[in-house]
Design a protein around this motif. Structure first.
Motif, PDB file in Angstrom:
ATOM      1  N   GLY A 239       0.920  -1.264   0.196  1.00 26.69           N
ATOM      2  CA  GLY A 239      -0.008  -0.049   0.113  1.00 26.69           C
ATOM      3  C   GLY A 239       0.683   1.419  -0.062  1.00 26.69           C
ATOM      4  N   GLY A 270      -3.542   4.071  -1.087  1.00 31.51           N
ATOM      5  CA  GLY A 270      -4.183   2.666  -1.493  1.00 31.51           C
ATOM      6  C   GLY A 270      -3.181   1.646  -1.918  1.00 31.51           C
ATOM      7  N   LEU A 271      -3.737   0.542  -2.547  1.00 31.56           N
ATOM      8  CA  LEU A 271      -2.895  -0.702  -2.935  1.00 31.56           C
ATOM      9  C   LEU A 271      -2.108  -0.412  -4.239  1.00 31.56           C
ATOM     10  CD1 LEU A 271      -5.209  -3.414  -1.753  1.00 31.56           C
ATOM     11  CD2 LEU A 271      -3.148  -2.617  -0.549  1.00 31.56           C
ATOM     12  N   ARG A 303       6.030   0.912   6.635  1.00 27.51           N
ATOM     13  CA  ARG A 303       5.780   0.053   7.753  1.00 27.51           C
ATOM     14  C   ARG A 303       5.282  -1.407   7.123  1.00 27.51           C
ATOM     15  NH1 ARG A 303       1.391  -1.569   6.953  1.00 27.51           N
ATOM     16  NH2 ARG A 303      -0.457  -0.679   7.845  1.00 27.51           N
ATOM     17  N   ASP A 316       1.692  -6.751   4.981  1.00 27.02           N
ATOM     18  CA  ASP A 316       1.254  -5.588   4.173  1.00 27.02           C
ATOM     19  C   ASP A 316       2.653  -4.703   4.803  1.00 27.02           C
ATOM     20  OD1 ASP A 316      -1.002  -3.757   3.442  1.00 27.02           O
ATOM     21  OD2 ASP A 316       0.113  -2.608   4.950  1.00 27.02           O
ATOM     22  N   TYR A 318       3.571  -0.530   3.900  1.00 22.12           N
ATOM     23  CA  TYR A 318       2.759   0.477   3.704  1.00 22.12           C
ATOM     24  C   TYR A 318       3.671   1.752   3.565  1.00 22.12           C
ATOM     25  CZ  TYR A 318      -0.761   4.175   4.561  1.00 22.12           C
ATOM     26  OH  TYR A 318      -1.397   5.337   4.747  1.00 22.12           O
ATOM     27  N   THR A 355      -4.050   8.581  12.624  1.00 20.08           N
ATOM     28  CA  THR A 355      -3.719   7.145  13.060  1.00 20.08           C
ATOM     29  C   THR A 355      -2.299   7.377  13.478  1.00 20.08           C
ATOM     30  OG1 THR A 355      -2.721   6.959  10.672  1.00 20.08           O
ATOM     31  CG2 THR A 355      -5.265   6.314  11.121  1.00 20.08           C
TER      32      THR A 355
HETATM   33  N1  LIG Z   1      -2.376   3.538   8.883  1.00 16.26           N
HETATM   34  C1  LIG Z   1      -3.085   4.009   8.163  1.00 16.26           C
HETATM   35  O1  LIG Z   1      -3.116   5.187   8.361  1.00 16.26           O
HETATM   36  C2  LIG Z   1      -3.726   3.172   7.103  1.00 16.26           C
HETATM   37  C3  LIG Z   1      -2.823   2.364   6.262  1.00 16.26           C
HETATM   38  N2  LIG Z   1      -3.511   1.806   5.100  1.00 16.26           N
HETATM   39  C4  LIG Z   1      -2.918   1.046   4.231  1.00 16.26           C
HETATM   40  O2  LIG Z   1      -3.366   1.389   2.875  1.00 16.26           O
HETATM   41  C5  LIG Z   1      -3.227   0.304   2.147  1.00 16.26           C
HETATM   42  C6  LIG Z   1      -4.634  -0.085   1.594  1.00 16.26           C
HETATM   43  O3  LIG Z   1      -5.333   1.042   1.631  1.00 16.26           O
HETATM   44  P1  LIG Z   1      -7.086   0.757   0.873  1.00 16.26           P
HETATM   45  O4  LIG Z   1      -7.645   2.272   1.061  1.00 16.26           O
HETATM   46  O5  LIG Z   1      -7.694  -0.009   1.762  1.00 16.26           O
HETATM   47  O6  LIG Z   1      -6.604   0.578  -0.320  1.00 16.26           O
HETATM   48  P2  LIG Z   1      -7.241   0.793  -1.937  1.00 16.26           P
HETATM   49  O7  LIG Z   1      -7.592   2.312  -1.663  1.00 16.26           O
HETATM   50  O8  LIG Z   1      -6.774   0.073  -2.959  1.00 16.26           O
HETATM   51  O9  LIG Z   1      -9.067   0.100  -1.579  1.00 16.26           O
HETATM   52  C7  LIG Z   1      -9.141  -0.852  -1.639  1.00 16.26           C
HETATM   53  C8  LIG Z   1     -10.570  -1.219  -1.888  1.00 16.26           C
HETATM   54  O10 LIG Z   1     -11.096  -2.384  -1.641  1.00 16.26           O
HETATM   55  C9  LIG Z   1     -12.255  -2.461  -0.767  1.00 16.26           C
HETATM   56  N3  LIG Z   1     -12.323  -3.732  -0.359  1.00 16.26           N
HETATM   57  C10 LIG Z   1     -11.224  -4.233   0.602  1.00 16.26           C
HETATM   58  N4  LIG Z   1     -11.613  -5.469   1.100  1.00 16.26           N
HETATM   59  C11 LIG Z   1     -12.713  -5.710   0.522  1.00 16.26           C
HETATM   60  C12 LIG Z   1     -13.614  -6.844   0.698  1.00 16.26           C
HETATM   61  N5  LIG Z   1     -13.402  -7.876   1.268  1.00 16.26           N
HETATM   62  N6  LIG Z   1     -14.954  -6.882   0.038  1.00 16.26           N
HETATM   63  C13 LIG Z   1     -15.253  -5.727  -1.064  1.00 16.26           C
HETATM   64  N7  LIG Z   1     -14.334  -4.723  -1.001  1.00 16.26           N
HETATM   65  C14 LIG Z   1     -13.202  -4.530  -0.448  1.00 16.26           C
HETATM   66  C15 LIG Z   1     -12.097  -1.201   0.033  1.00 16.26           C
HETATM   67  O11 LIG Z   1     -13.179  -0.920   0.372  1.00 16.26           O
HETATM   68  C16 LIG Z   1     -11.351  -0.206  -0.998  1.00 16.26           C
HETATM   69  O12 LIG Z   1     -12.529   0.396  -1.675  1.00 16.26           O
HETATM   70  C17 LIG Z   1      -2.734  -0.989   2.886  1.00 16.26           C
HETATM   71  O13 LIG Z   1      -1.325  -0.958   2.746  1.00 16.26           O
HETATM   72  C18 LIG Z   1      -3.005  -0.447   4.319  1.00 16.26           C
HETATM   73  O14 LIG Z   1      -2.097  -0.968   5.427  1.00 16.26           O
HETATM   74  C19 LIG Z   1      -4.830   1.741   5.077  1.00 16.26           C
HETATM   75  C20 LIG Z   1      -5.716   2.593   6.050  1.00 16.26           C
HETATM   76  C21 LIG Z   1      -5.017   3.275   6.986  1.00 16.26           C
END
Ligand SMILES: NC(=O)C1=CN([C@@H]2O[C@H](COP(=O)(O)OP(=O)(O)OC[C@H]3O[C@@H](n4cnc5c(N)ncnc54)[C@H](O)[C@@H]3O)[C@@H](O)[C@H]2O)C=CC1
Length: 407
Positions: A239, A270-271, A303, A316, A318, A355
């Motif tokens: 990510g 995002g990913l 991370r 993961d 990040y 966060t």
């Molecule tokens: N520590 C932080 O501040 C955060 C870090 N992250 C990091 O960001 C990366 C991923 O970010 P995302 O925004 O999640 O990725 P992304 O922007 O590529 O979105 C993934 C999409 O897939 C959808 N999705 C995920 N699992 C699903 C499921 N089982 N069924 C249907 N839809 C699903 C989500 O709703 C999202 O729309 C990772 O590396 C994560 O560790 C994400 C959020 C907070």
């Protein structure tokens, strides 16, 4: 097989007769006027499975074939192949298992064909095409990799063969036996999704899934000594987020996720897509989530988390990048984000509503903003990759000029 050099008009002749499975007498003859070098003779071995007479002589036209006699192994095998080739397609599966097991793996078909003249090659080719046990079964062309493994693409299978699980199972068992004898270390079996039934056949012979893509799965079987040394498939997802800092006013772009149970301020991201550069992911994700255009400057932090929720059992990574904005009007994605704004970097570094990663990186970014980004930046340089003709990106802290040019 008489030796000696043939005369200029000598006929090179092969004459094979045998009893078919039903006791019918079968005969194959081919001849041509140009002699070719024959393979070196090995110790003779008898063929009890059928009565056979064979000649491949250089003695001149119409010389009588010798009576029934022992065959050398190459001829023995050729005879079995011919026998399979001559049978109607429906009867080939009735060949004794011992003969089916002599099926050459595809790689072995070439020397046999090389031994044969054009007429015989036509028979062998026809046999392969019609569904016999000969050669590369159904058009498969196993390839040897540089590690001593064999790779088989089942997408190469000709259409009528795709449903023949039993025949595939016999071919695979015979081929694996041969590859083991040849000292191959592993077999990689690439199975298109519409031939998934063949994966079950392979699994019953000790193959296991290695990985899958949307249209195919790859199974492997380790043939070498000891535990498998094959590399595992991907262990991490990646990510990427962008910390977009407007250096003119010290504001940074932040969002709150709509779908997270605990929502705090974070950098948009995002990913990473397959084949996508880290910086490109950051720029793309920032634009998709917020409508802000930006340029990649450096990596700020990485991370790593194992058993990451939503990573399908994988770990993961990040990565947070520093980006420079080239547009400033927010137009955020309503599906993904609850809120989006330009926030004072100083405030983001202090707030409890962010966060933990965001909080830490905000402090790092603030330090760089005040003291100079060279203190925090992990920058990127591109280099040509060894062997592949491709290029890779190397991310590291800036080196002083005096160290960069050491030779
Ligand atoms: N520590 C932080 O501040 C955060 C870090 N992250 C990091 O960001 C990366 C991923 O970010 P995302 O925004 O999640 O990725 P992304 O922007 O590529 O979105 C993934 C999409 O897939 C959808 N999705 C995920 N699992 C699903 C499921 N089982 N069924 C249907 N839809 C699903 C989500 O709703 C999202 O729309 C990772 O590396 C994560 O560790 C994400 C959020 C907070």
């Amino acid at each position: 097989m008489p030796g000696g050099q043939p005369g200029p008009r000598a006929v090179h002749r092969a004459d094979l007769t045998w009893a078919s499975a039903k006791g019918r007498r079968c005969r194959f003859t081919c001849s041509r006027s140009r002699p070719r070098a024959l393979p070196r003779r090995r110790a003779p071995r008898s063929v009890p499975a059928c009565t056979a007479s064979a000649t491949a002589n250089n003695a001149g036209p119409l010389s009588a074939p010798p009576a029934s006699r022992e065959l050398q192994p190459g001829t023995d095998r050729l005879l079995l192949l011919l026998r399979a080739a001559m049978l109607p397609a429906g009867q080939r599966s009735a060949l004794p298992e011992a003969e089916a097991d002599t099926d050459p793996a595809p790689g072995a078909a070439a020397p046999l064909c090389a031994m044969a003249g054009p007429a015989l090659r036509r028979v062998l080719r026809g046999a392969r095409g019609r569904g016999s046990v000969v050669g590369g079964w159904g058009g498969l062309r196993p390839r040897l990799d540089k590690y001593g493994g064999v790779s088989v693409e089942l997408a190469e299978l000709r259409r009528p063969r795709r449903r023949e699980r039993a025949a595939f199972g016999r071919w695979l068992r015979a081929s694996v036996t041969q590859w083991q004898q040849e000292g191959r270390v592993a077999v990689w079996l690439h199975v298109p999704i519409f031939q998934s039934g063949l994966a079950a056949v392979a699994a019953s012979q000790g193959f296991a899934f290695h990985h899958a893509e949307s249209g195919s799965a790859t199974l492997t079987r380790w043939l070498g000594e000891g535990p498998s040394r094959l590399p595992a498939f991907a262990s991490h997802q990646v990510g990427v987020a962008g910390a977009v800092l407007d250096e003119n006013n010290g504001k940074v772009l932040v969002v709150q996720d709509r779908n997270k149970t605990v929502s705090g301020w974070k950098f948009p991201g995002g990913l990473s897509n397959p084949g996508e550069d880290i910086g490109d992911t950051a720029v793309r994700e920032v634009f998709e989530e917020t409508g802000i255009k930006s340029e990649f400057k450096s990596i700020l932090s990485i991370r790593q988390q194992h058993k990451h929720p939503g990573a399908f059992g994988k770990s993961d990574m990040y990565v947070i990048c520093r980006l420079q904005p080239s547009s400033f009007t927010i137009n955020f994605c309503q599906q993904e984000c609850l809120r989006c704004e330009w926030m004072d970097l100083d405030e983001l570094a202090r707030t409890k509503h962010a966060t933990p990663i965001t909080s830490n990186v905000a402090k790092l970014l603030l330090y760089g903003y005040r003291e100079g980004f060279d203190k925090i930046d992990i920058t990127m340089r591109e280099f040509p990759a060894v062997y592949t003709g491709l290029f890779y990106k190397l991310y590291h802290r800036e080196l002083p000029e005096s160290y960069r040019n050491i030779t």
